[in-house]
Design an enzyme around this catalytic site. Structure first.
Site: not given
Ligand code: NDP
Ligand code: 2IT
Length: 479
Positions: A158, A198
């Protein structure tokens, strides 16, 4: 204080102490699961202090996986869980850029390369002022289990930045993305680490990031997913997370002979995940009565129809406005609740699709009192541990994000496959694969999480996600 509070606490402590027994070698051996999790978490907290979100995500997994390790000693001996909690690599870098007015700005960029046991690091980029190491480590940790559940060869990662795209011009966003990618490009690649979107990173940002990577490397590769269809993106990727969360909800309901048709659904958020969750609920005959953003929520008791959803898509994706404007436009049908979350609106199904810890214990109690039967996490960790406890206590069907929202990264995985083949599948082909993947994830959760007729999907997802990664790590040695 309630007169019985103190003795009750003491009674619990005594029971816990009794559970600590001496092993044959004289060392204290812990049989009490809570005590064991606490012991494990003490070390995690010491090593990762000031990272509350990361600690929260680890604790939730430790609660399910530690008891499982007792029956699977090979994983315990190789200290697989401890290794999974330690990122393989953490990158943190400066992102300098210049505003339209010529002001110098400095943001912080991150990429957490968490685990590559089953494939290249894979996971989104988040651009939001709240981004810090703790938030990205929790998201990267969750991603390892989620990606494992998809059955595709995807490791976990991430990244992102504390950059706030809100109120910035397209040119400012482009300059930021170019600066961010100038550093990130040294560390990623189609077989190494493949970022995607995201919060705050959608089609526009992925386009700018891809353009800069291609320019720096002189390579046209599948280094990012969520790309536009014209330059290698997959059909259904924009829809995948929201559709997948609803497919998962359908699976939970169908196991009990029910369906979404006729159900009232409360959704939070109005971004990518929320929009397509709302679209799929409508297509399956349900009624979505709320959506929200960080300002508040709208309540439309007649339901959000495709025409109204088009308004929301244009409002949020093109105009980049506030959800409040929906209530102004549909003022005779809809209320706006400033600064509030939608959990007090009665519903059969709740799908939180905004951000972490947006649904707390009191919200969970309100949902249960209002007869809500299913909660499916479109967002990552939107329900607090206390809220999840309430759901389990009342035997609500609760789907954790790592299972329910895995459709997004699953179609990212399918985008990588299409890029490798230099080929693009049809909408129908991708949608069918997404459906099958969600059905498989549901099956895995039921396999590992069912006891006495109730499925604890959180436990099922954690164990099923863990086993594949653990087997790969065992096979690859202590690296
Ligand atoms: P978007 O940026 O498209 O939308 C985010 C939505 O959540 C917006 O409505 C936003 O409101 C709201 N929101 C964001 N932060 C906060 C906050 N701190 N408080 C209240 N509301 C907030 O993001 P996505 O839809 O892509 O992501 C939503 C969630 O889904 C995240 O948890 C993400 O990690 C998760 N997820 C996303 C996937 C994807 O493929 N995109 C895949 C799997 C999970 P506002 O407009 O006011 O900021
Ligand atoms: O949280 C997530 O799964 C995502 N943001 C999507 C990740 C991806 O690589 O598609």
């Amino acid at each position: 204080m309630h007169p019985f509070s103190k003795p009750q606490i003491m009674a619990t402590k005594t029971a816990e102490t009794k559970m600590t027994v001496k092993g044959s070698n004289g060392a204290a051996k812990m049989n009490n699961p809570k005590e064991r999790v606490e012991k494990f978490m003490e070390k995690v907290r010491a090593k990762n202090s000031h990272e509350p979100e990361f600690q929260q995500a680890v604790e939730e997994v430790a609660e399910s996986v530690l008891p499982f390790l007792d029956k699977n000693v090979k994983y315990k001996k190789a200290r697989i869980l401890e290794r999974i909690c330690e990122p393989e690599r953490v990158l943190m870098f400066r992102v300098p850029w210049v505003t339209d007015k010529g002001e110098y700005q400095i943001n912080r960029g991150f990429r957490i390369e968490m685990n590559s046991a089953i494939g290249p690091y894979k996971g989104g980029l988040r651009f939001h002022p709240s981004v810090n190491l703790s938030v990205l480590k929790f998201l990267a940790f969750e991603q390892v289990f989620k990606n494992s559940l998809t059955t595709l060869p995807l490791g976990g990662g991430k990244g992102g930045s504390d950059f706030n795209p809100k109120g910035k011009s397209d040119n400012e966003v482009m300059r930021f993305c170019q600066s961010f990618m100038t550093e990130l490009s040294r560390h990623i690649g189609p077989d190494t680490d493949v970022p995607a979107g995201d919060i705050g990173v959608g089609g526009r940002e992925i386009g700018y990031l891809f353009g800069q990577y291609k320019r720096l490397k002189n390579e046209f590769t599948g280094v990012l997913t969520g790309k536009g269809f014209e330059y290698g993106g997959s059909l259904i990727r924009p829809e995948a997370t929201g559709y997948g969360a609803v497919y998962f909800t359908e699976e939970m309901l169908s196991l009990r002979g029910q369906s979404i048709e006729g159900k009232t659904v409360v959704i939070s958020g109005s971004g990518n995940v929320a929009q397509y969750a709302a679209e799929k609920v409508y297509q399956l005959g349900g009624k979505v009565v709320t959506m929200s953003d960080s300002g508040g929520y709208i309540h439309d008791p007649n339901g959000i129809t495709p025409r109204k959803l088009d308004f929301i898509k244009k409002l949020k994706n093109v105009k980049r406005g506030r959800i409040k404007e929906f209530a102004t436009n549909y003022k005779f049908q809809c209320d706006y609740h400033d600064g509030k979350t939608p959990w007090d609106i009665p519903c059969d199904i709740a799908i939180p699709c905004a951000t972490q810890n947006e649904l707390g214990e009191e919200d969970a109690k309100t949902l249960v009192n209002n007869n809500c039967k299913v909660v499916s996490e479109g967002a990552n960790m939107p329900c607090t541990p206390e809220a999840v406890e309430v759901f389990h206590k009342h035997k609500i069907f609760f789907a954790p994000g790592k299972a329910a929202n895995a459709g997004g990264v699953a179609v990212s995985g399918l985008e990588m496959s299409q890029n490798s083949m230099r080929y693009q599948w049809t909408r129908e082909e991708v949608d069918k694969k997404l459906r099958d993947i969600m059905t498989n994830i549901h099956r895995s959760c039921v396999k590992y999480g069912s006891e006495n007729g109730y499925t604890n999907y959180a436990k099922g997802a954690n164990i099923a996600g863990f086993v594949k990664v653990a087997e790969a790590m065992l096979a690859q040695g202590h690296v």
